[in-house]
Design an enzyme around this catalytic site. Structure first.
Site, PDB file in Angstrom:
ATOM      1  N   CYS A  33       0.815  -1.215   0.000  1.00 59.30           N
ATOM      2  CA  CYS A  33       0.000   0.000   0.000  1.00 59.30           C
ATOM      3  C   CYS A  33       0.856   1.277   0.000  1.00 59.30           C
ATOM      4  CB  CYS A  33      -0.915   0.020   1.217  1.00 59.30           C
ATOM      5  SG  CYS A  33      -1.572  -1.574   1.668  1.00 59.30           S
ATOM      6  N   HIS A  73      -4.079   8.099   4.842  1.00 55.69           N
ATOM      7  CA  HIS A  73      -4.102   6.730   4.329  1.00 55.69           C
ATOM      8  C   HIS A  73      -5.543   6.226   4.444  1.00 55.69           C
ATOM      9  CE1 HIS A  73      -2.585   2.913   3.099  1.00 55.69           C
ATOM     10  NE2 HIS A  73      -2.883   2.309   4.232  1.00 55.69           N
ATOM     11  N   GLU A  97      -4.037   6.232  12.796  1.00 56.46           N
ATOM     12  CA  GLU A  97      -3.611   7.378  11.980  1.00 56.46           C
ATOM     13  C   GLU A  97      -4.063   8.685  12.634  1.00 56.46           C
ATOM     14  OE1 GLU A  97      -4.827   7.279   7.871  1.00 56.46           O
ATOM     15  OE2 GLU A  97      -3.343   8.796   7.325  1.00 56.46           O
ATOM     16  N   LYS A 104      -9.969   7.328  -0.265  1.00 50.02           N
ATOM     17  CA  LYS A 104     -10.413   5.927  -0.352  1.00 50.02           C
ATOM     18  C   LYS A 104     -11.908   5.783  -0.071  1.00 50.02           C
ATOM     19  CE  LYS A 104      -5.890   3.950   0.835  1.00 50.02           C
ATOM     20  NZ  LYS A 104      -5.109   5.159   1.167  1.00 50.02           N
ATOM     21  N   HIS A 124      -9.423   1.418  -2.004  1.00 51.17           N
ATOM     22  CA  HIS A 124      -7.989   1.334  -1.728  1.00 51.17           C
ATOM     23  C   HIS A 124      -7.302   0.768  -2.966  1.00 51.17           C
ATOM     24  CE1 HIS A 124      -4.196   0.922   0.038  1.00 51.17           C
ATOM     25  NE2 HIS A 124      -4.482   0.278   1.155  1.00 51.17           N
ATOM     26  N   PHE A 166       0.681  -2.511   4.147  1.00 56.05           N
ATOM     27  CA  PHE A 166       0.520  -3.866   4.646  1.00 56.05           C
ATOM     28  C   PHE A 166       1.905  -4.509   4.587  1.00 56.05           C
ATOM     29  CE2 PHE A 166      -2.971  -7.257   4.333  1.00 56.05           C
ATOM     30  CZ  PHE A 166      -3.697  -6.681   5.337  1.00 56.05           C
TER      31      PHE A 166
END
Lengths: 339, 423
Positions: free
Chosen positions: B175, B315, B326, B347, B352, B411
């Site tokens: 990611c 993110h 976050e 997103k 995503h 990830f």
């Protein structure tokens, strides 16, 4: 550029330390042999490789091991060994970077095939309806993670509690040099105090052989990994770390020379570093097989061991480590450490 | 450590394909209107799967197939499409020294599809040993499927397509790949190793085997009133992310080089920070340490302070764990100012896009600065007490701003953050 190499670690079919590998190379030994572990005859009668991987008896017991797969476990082993050998425990974890070159990961396709077989319903054709309706649940829940190229680097950071720069490059042979160079630049520019630069070529599987057939690559693949620890020469000396050798710089090339893709990279490296062409590893498949992204670091480790085993009288020696791919090449210049 | 290099790196071209459009402007304006690109999956029949939705692109937006796509896979086709758009404002033809053009791209290669798996099962014996010779003779089987799985192939073929002969850097940090690819491009330019870098990332078309991987991991949303309402970062009812397809490509140059070529500056890459999370493969550190390091490094690399940051493109995955961490990381970075720094997640509208996310979101961030608009986080209906910042809920906000962060947390444990500026 003067970046010190303060540790080297490797796993190859010729040995798990550079001195042993060098000694066996000097003795004319080769680990390249007919492929074992699966029927590779479809790829040619004389297909060979340098293999070391043996399947652990209970890989399912430890989720982390299962996620890592053979490539990840080989990579993790050398990174941890190099970290310890360089004494990086004393360096703040935020200042230790990790730069990894990975080839195609050894994804366990068997997991998918088992699910596909379950969806055949006794016929010779896979039923997509059955597959989607439940057979897919036979896929191991950790399979997706094992497909990710970056997971091994993540596990190294977990094992070593690292917080520094963290870059994973997909790379074949020249890409291993790219990962080393990016690590050297990061150290030289001060982005990190120390960097672990590593590359790995995992289990020789059918997918690996298929790819090599397509790329028309004749050199036998090898299983193995290698890692170097890089830091500025003055920083290494200041903390009393052993300086095994010096990275002087390097270059990559792409699409310039159809017949010898690495040649422009070698030329530029020589121009940039002033290093000569003595000790060039080029054109000869190593007797521990082609480790893909791990080849360059393994060659450097072995060259350093060779220098240590055979001290020179006089000026410091240098070597160009070269890797060539289908249409790309890379070169990195190293220099012998001061006596 | 702050960069000592004062080379200014600017964006002179950009291109994008997303579930909301075939270009940057189209995507941006749809997002400004709060539209969602999430639908029921059409690439395969998802009936029976725990999640049946995704943010698919319209393949009509893509360039026609090229012979190299057989080797490079759909990732290459996506990249070629986005690059063509980027070249409209930043053509590379006039650059004589092709060694000075580099390529740095995020991605992960293709995943074996069900058809390929089915073919392979026909050549298994009772011990699950593969009859390679039989498989090779089968016209349905191509060893190119293995080539397509190698993540460096699409970036390498794109470099061929562009006759770019400088360094080719294929970044595979999941990611964070798109963001890290742009960060590496920044390094190449600052260190004088290239004059122009084609950078960004791509996330190929959804395949069953790829999709089901995330489904069985439990990472995807399972409960949603409608596909459009499924991706809801920071909202209390979030329960997983939605996978999206897409690509984002940027042309980066030094400001000096761009001026000499008469280019228009679309945006600026002011700084970049990355870090290892070093906690778990699938989870961020609970204290947000890795995210904080990446953000602080990006700000310092730009020669700025946290007080200079006016917006954060989060993110923001819509997972239960990521979003509050976050949020915590933003509070640690911005301190008392945290409530005043708007944060939003693209997103929520385009899902995503994994390998492309960092690149797409960086472009949208700079486009927002150009337009003086903060894109919204849609589907904000239930406040989560752990997510209590200003997420620009549901509606875009007109607000001039000049400095922003774009977060990408991978990830696997790689974090990247870009500090971006207005053109």
């Amino acid at each position: 550029m003067r970046v010190a190499i303060t540790a080297a670690a490797l796993r190859t079919a010729l040995g798990n330390d550079a001195a042993t590998v060098w000694r066996r190379i000097q003795a004319g030994e080769s680990a390249v042999a007919p492929v074992k572990g699966f029927d590779a005859s479809g790829f040619g009668e004389d297909v060979q490789a340098a293999q070391i991987w043996t399947e652990p008896e209970t890989p399912e017991d430890d989720p982390a091991l299962r996620i890592l797969g053979p490539h990840g476990r080989l990579l993790d082993a050398v990174a941890l060994e190099a970290h310890a050998a360089a004494g990086l425990e004393s360096v703040p974890r935020e200042r230790v970077g990790l730069f990894v070159g990975m080839g195609m990961v050894d994804s366990p396709i068997d997991d998918l095939i088992t699910a596909a077989l379950a969806a055949r319903n006794g016929s010779d054709r896979l039923s997509l309806t059955s597959f989607f309706a439940g057979a897919f649940r036979q896929i191991h829940p950790l399979w997706p993670l094992s497909m990710l190229n970056n997971v091994a680097a993540g596990q190294i950071a977990i094992d070593l509690d690292l917080r520094g720069d963290n870059l994973v490059l997909a790379a074949d042979g020249p890409g291993g040099i790219r990962a080393l160079l990016e690590a050297a630049y990061a150290v030289d520019e001060g982005a990190c105090r120390c960097a672990i630069a590593a590359g790995v070529s995992g289990r020789v599987a059918a997918a690996v052989l298929a790819r090599r057939v397509l790329d028309r690559r004749d050199e036998p693949p090898g299983e193995g990994s290698a890692a170097l620890v890089l830091e500025r020469e003055k920083d290494a000396l200041a903390r009393g770390a052993p300086v095994l050798g010096i990275v002087r710089g390097g270059a990559t090339s792409f699409g310039e020379d159809r017949f010898d893709p690495a040649r422009p990279a070698v030329k530029r490296t020589m121009q940039r570093t002033g290093c000569g062409h003595a000790g060039v590893f080029h054109g000869t498949p190593p007797p521990f097989g082609d480790l893909g992204p791990g080849t360059a670091a393994a060659h450097i480790a072995v060259q350093l061991a060779a220098w240590e085993a055979e001290p020179a009288n006089g000026a410091r020696r240098n070597a160009l480590i070269v890797a060539g791919g289908v249409d790309s090449g890379g070169c990195i210049a190293i220099e012998e450490a001061a006596a | 450590m702050p960069s000592t290099d004062t080379t200014n790196v600017v964006v002179t071209g950009w291109g994008m394909v997303s579930s909301l459009g075939g270009g940057v402007d189209e995507t941006f304006h749809a997002m400004r209107a709060g539209q969602s690109g999430v639908r029921r999956i059409t690439r395969f029949d998802p009936t029976g799967l725990p999640c049946e939705i995704g943010a698919e692109i319209d393949v009509a937006h893509l360039l026609r197939e090229h012979a190299n796509d057989e080797i490079g896979g759909p990732e290459l086709r996506l990249l070629r499409t986005a690059v063509q758009q980027a070249l409209e404002t930043a053509p590379l033809d006039a650059i004589e020294d092709r060694l000075r053009i580099a390529v740095s791209l995020g991605g992960h290669g293709s995943t074996p599809n069900v058809g390929a798996i089915d073919t392979q099962t026909r050549y298994l014996d009772d011990d699950l040993q593969l009859d390679i010779e039989g498989l090779r003779r089968d016209p349905r089987f191509t060893s190119r499927q293995f080539t397509r799985r190698s993540p460096e192939v699409a970036p390498t073929l794109l470099a061929h397509h562009l006759d770019a002969r400088g360094p080719v850097i294929p970044v595979v940090s999941a990611c964070a790949a798109g963001s890290q690819a742009i960060g590496e491009a920044l390094h190449l330019l600052r260190e004088g190793r290239a004059d122009v870098v084609v950078t960004g990332g791509a996330e190929p078309l959804l395949t069953f085997s790829y999709f089901v991987g995330f489904a069985i991991l439990g990472a995807l949303t399972r409960r949603y009133p409608s596909p459009e309402e499924a991706s809801r970062p920071f909202d209390r009812r979030r329960n997983g992310f939605v996978i999206g397809e897409g690509a984002g490509v940027l042309i980066l140059e030094t400001e000096e080089g761009a001026a000499s070529r008469g280019r228009t500056i679309l945006g600026r890459i002011l700084g970049y920070g990355d870090s290892a999370d070093g906690y778990r493969i699938t989870d961020l550190q609970p204290d947000g340490d890795g995210a904080v390091l990446a953000m602080e490094r990006a700000i310092a690399d730009a020669g700025l302070t946290a007080d200079d940051v006016e917006y954060v493109n989060a993110h923001g995955t819509s997972t239960a764990i990521n979003d509050p961490i976050e949020t915590l990381a933003c509070k640690r970075v911005f301190g008392d100012r945290a409530m005043q720094v708007p944060i939003s997640s693209n997103k929520s509208m385009i899902g995503h896009t994994i390998g492309a996310a960092g690149a797409i979101e960086a472009i949208l961030t700079m486009k927002g600065m150009e337009e003086g608009v903060l894109l919204p986080t849609i589907n904000q209906t239930a406040r989560d007490r752990k997510c209590d910042l200003d997420y620009v809920p549901n509606e875009a906000r007109e607000q001039p701003h000049s400095v922003a962060l774009s977060n990408s947390f991978g990830f696997g444990g790689q974090n990247g953050c870009l500090c971006l500026g207005r053109g």
